[in-house]
Scaffold this active site. Structure first.
Site, PDB file in Angstrom:
ATOM      1  N   ASP A 110       2.793  50.360 -45.371  1.00 41.70           N
ATOM      2  CA  ASP A 110       3.233  51.459 -44.510  1.00 41.70           C
ATOM      3  C   ASP A 110       3.471  52.738 -45.329  1.00 41.70           C
ATOM      4  O   ASP A 110       3.188  52.790 -46.539  1.00 41.70           O
ATOM      5  CB  ASP A 110       4.518  50.996 -43.789  1.00 41.70           C
ATOM      6  CG  ASP A 110       4.655  51.575 -42.399  1.00 41.70           C
ATOM      7  OD1 ASP A 110       4.069  52.631 -42.131  1.00 41.70           O
ATOM      8  OD2 ASP A 110       5.384  50.971 -41.583  1.00 41.70           O
ATOM      9  N   ASP A 138       2.062  55.455 -34.332  1.00 45.22           N
ATOM     10  CA  ASP A 138       2.158  54.159 -33.643  1.00 45.22           C
ATOM     11  C   ASP A 138       1.735  54.275 -32.176  1.00 45.22           C
ATOM     12  O   ASP A 138       2.175  55.172 -31.460  1.00 45.22           O
ATOM     13  CB  ASP A 138       3.592  53.632 -33.681  1.00 45.22           C
ATOM     14  CG  ASP A 138       4.000  53.252 -35.090  1.00 45.22           C
ATOM     15  OD1 ASP A 138       3.268  53.591 -36.047  1.00 45.22           O
ATOM     16  OD2 ASP A 138       5.060  52.630 -35.228  1.00 45.22           O
TER      17      ASP A 138
HETATM   18  C1  GAL Z   1       5.681  51.878 -38.639  1.00 46.35           C
HETATM   19  C2  GAL Z   1       4.317  51.208 -38.485  1.00 46.35           C
HETATM   20  C3  GAL Z   1       4.459  50.110 -37.453  1.00 46.35           C
HETATM   21  C4  GAL Z   1       5.472  49.099 -37.936  1.00 46.35           C
HETATM   22  C5  GAL Z   1       6.803  49.798 -38.261  1.00 46.35           C
HETATM   23  C6  GAL Z   1       7.781  48.864 -38.965  1.00 46.35           C
HETATM   24  O1  GAL Z   1       5.591  52.907 -39.550  1.00 46.35           O
HETATM   25  O2  GAL Z   1       3.363  52.160 -38.113  1.00 46.35           O
HETATM   26  O3  GAL Z   1       3.221  49.493 -37.212  1.00 46.35           O
HETATM   27  O4  GAL Z   1       4.973  48.462 -39.069  1.00 46.35           O
HETATM   28  O5  GAL Z   1       6.616  50.926 -39.100  1.00 46.35           O
HETATM   29  O6  GAL Z   1       8.983  49.480 -39.316  1.00 46.35           O
END
Ligand code: GAL
Length: 494
Positions: A148, A208
């Site tokens: 991430d 997301d």
């Molecule tokens: C976001 C990511 C998501 C999930 C989340 C977890 O940045 O895009 O898919 O992994 O963090 O905290």
């Protein structure tokens, strides 16, 4: 021809640029990720129960083998040697136990971290800890790693800065000698679609996703989502946003390196059955990894019959590995209360000279959508010069043989393994562990090809009524394909 001129022509001949060379994910990964069903509520029980459900419901047989544990699995502090500590209240037997149990079932295990000081939920991230973290992942027998972008200490803003930050982890993973699918989650920032393929197996191309077909949201905004420079690192990105955003670089997908359109919203709720069908088919045709996002412990029959449609999965796992491209977009259609509404046609080349065509209605009313063979095959030559424009095509509906709700419910309700096996046998359902998709397609297995519903004559038009917020998904097969097949084969070889 000078060598310089020759180099210039290489992309035109369809020779793919070099992709990450770890030999993994030659077709898009299929599996499950917990984020959208349980967020930080993770545990060994969740992962093991879900894994068993993938086996029991036949999804593993269809290729869903990666079980990906997202954020929140670690303790908040590293140990005094700088290594991660798994949260033993959530994972009492540690991470290796989980991986080994999954491997015994024929599944693969994915884990998560962030290329930052912390993960998005505030657990230790891997920036400046790449070596020890990669070693931990390898020692736990992990097969897939999602990386991430939170808390990156300002190390973003140019392609090179982000590239170096993500490459450090790629190098550390490679140095362990354990093959792990490397899945970047930098939300489309810093033109990841121009460098992700050099170091990783996939890259997220937007903020997301959320379970809305078209609703725009302030958390996922920029002036023009079709501008490749538009950065929307937020959340609440609608399906329409994601599709428009990826449309400018859908062709970057190649074996071992895929545009990641984010976790599937099928079965999560909030969308209609038609919206979920459209979503699933587009993600498959665009060659996104297909990670189911719903809670399999409360799976309903309808979601199962979307996820288990082999004719759609065969688009994702097609050996030609070309992604569908946006060949027609019409914004002059009825808008919804957000002022949003458009129709799309996506078209992509498949193995054996077939073509996938998806007519997508994101307008606020039912629409008649028309597309010519010239547009469908524009990638093979604009202005109607593509050889395919001069052939007749049979049109196959890829949702026509969808499993019935009753049969899906019987699978979900089956008392034990032998009852389930009897059901699968009775249904003659596709099993990709017995016949890989590439083989099934080569043999023209009818379970992968859908049902013939119409025909398009040479230089003709496909015209279809598409309900509001729905898609029609077709495989075109050449009626008389001997000449064309030869030409396509020659082109594929080039
Ligand atoms: C976001 C990511 C998501 C999930 C989340 C977890 O940045 O895009 O898919 O992994 O963090 O905290």
């Amino acid at each position: 021809m000078s060598w310089l001129t020759a180099l210039y022509f290489i992309p035109l001949l369809g020779i793919p640029a070099k992709a990450v060379n770890n030999g993994l994910a030659r077709t898009p990964p299929l599996g499950w990720n917990n984020w959208y069903s349980t967020y930080c509520d993770v545990s060994e029980d969740l992962i093991l129960e879900t894994s068993q459900l993938l086996v029991d419901t036949g999804l593993l047989d269809l290729g869903y083998k990666y079980v990906v544990l997202d954020d929140c699995w670690a303790e908040e502090e590293r140990d005094n040697t700088g290594h991660w500590r798994a949260d033993l209240t959530k994972f009492p037997n540690g991470m290796k136990y989980v991986a080994d149990t999954l491997h015994d079932k024929g599944l693969l295990f994915g884990m998560y971290s962030s290329a930052g000081e912390l993960t998005c939920a505030g657990y230790p991230g891997s920036l400046n800890h790449e070596k020890e973290d990669a070693e931990d992942l390898a020692s736990w027998n992990v097969d897939f790693f999602k990386y991430d972008n939170c808390y990156n200490l300002g190390q973003s803003g140019t392609a090179l800065i982000s590239f170096n930050r993500y490459k450090a982890m790629g190098d550390a993973l490679n140095a362990t000698g354990r093959p792990m699918v490397y899945s970047l989650c930098s939300w489309g920032e810093d033109q990841v679609h121009t460098w992700g393929m050099s170091i990783a197996n996939s890259w997220r191309m937007s903020g997301d996703i959320y379970n809305s077909f078209t609703r725009p949201d302030a958390l996922c905004s920029c002036d023009d989502e079709r501008d490749p420079q538009c950065i929307a690192p937020g959340t609440h990105c609608s399906l329409l946003f994601v599709l428009n955003h990826v449309s400018a670089y859908a062709d970057k997908a190649r074996p071992g390196a895929w545009n990641d359109l984010d976790i599937l919203q099928v079965g999560i709720g909030g969308m209609t059955d038609e919206e979920e069908k459209a979503h699933f088919a587009l993600w498959a045709a665009l060659k996104s990894p297909l990670l189911l996002g719903h809670d399999l412990r409360v799976s309903n029959a309808k979601s199962l019959t979307i996820a288990n449609n082999p004719a759609i999965l065969a688009l994702s796992q097609d050996p030609s590995t070309k992604a569908a491209l946006l060949v027609q977009r019409d914004t002059n259609v009825p808008k919804d209360k957000y002022g949003v509404g458009e129709t799309h046609v996506w078209s992509g080349g498949l193995a054996h000279g077939d073509q996938v065509v998806i007519l997508l209605n994101m307008a606020n009313e039912n629409q008649k959508i028309s597309v010519s063979l010239e547009e469908i095959f524009v990638r093979d030559g604009a202005g109607g010069i593509a050889a395919q424009n001069h052939h007749d095509w049979d049109v196959y509906d890829l949702w026509a043989d969808r499993m019935s709700d009753n049969d899906a419910q019987s699978i979900l309700d089956a008392a034990d393994q032998s009852a389930r096996e009897q059901l699968f046998q009775k249904l003659n359902w596709y099993n990709s562990t017995r016949i890989p998709y590439s083989e099934g397609l080569k043999m023209r297995d009818p379970r992968l090809l859908g049902k013939k519903v119409s025909m398009i004559s040479a230089q003709g038009i496909l015209e279809v009524d598409v309900s509001r917020h729905a898609a029609q998904v077709f495989r075109l097969r050449n009626v008389d394909d001997s000449n064309l097949k030869r030409r396509v084969a020659i082109k594929d070889e080039l």
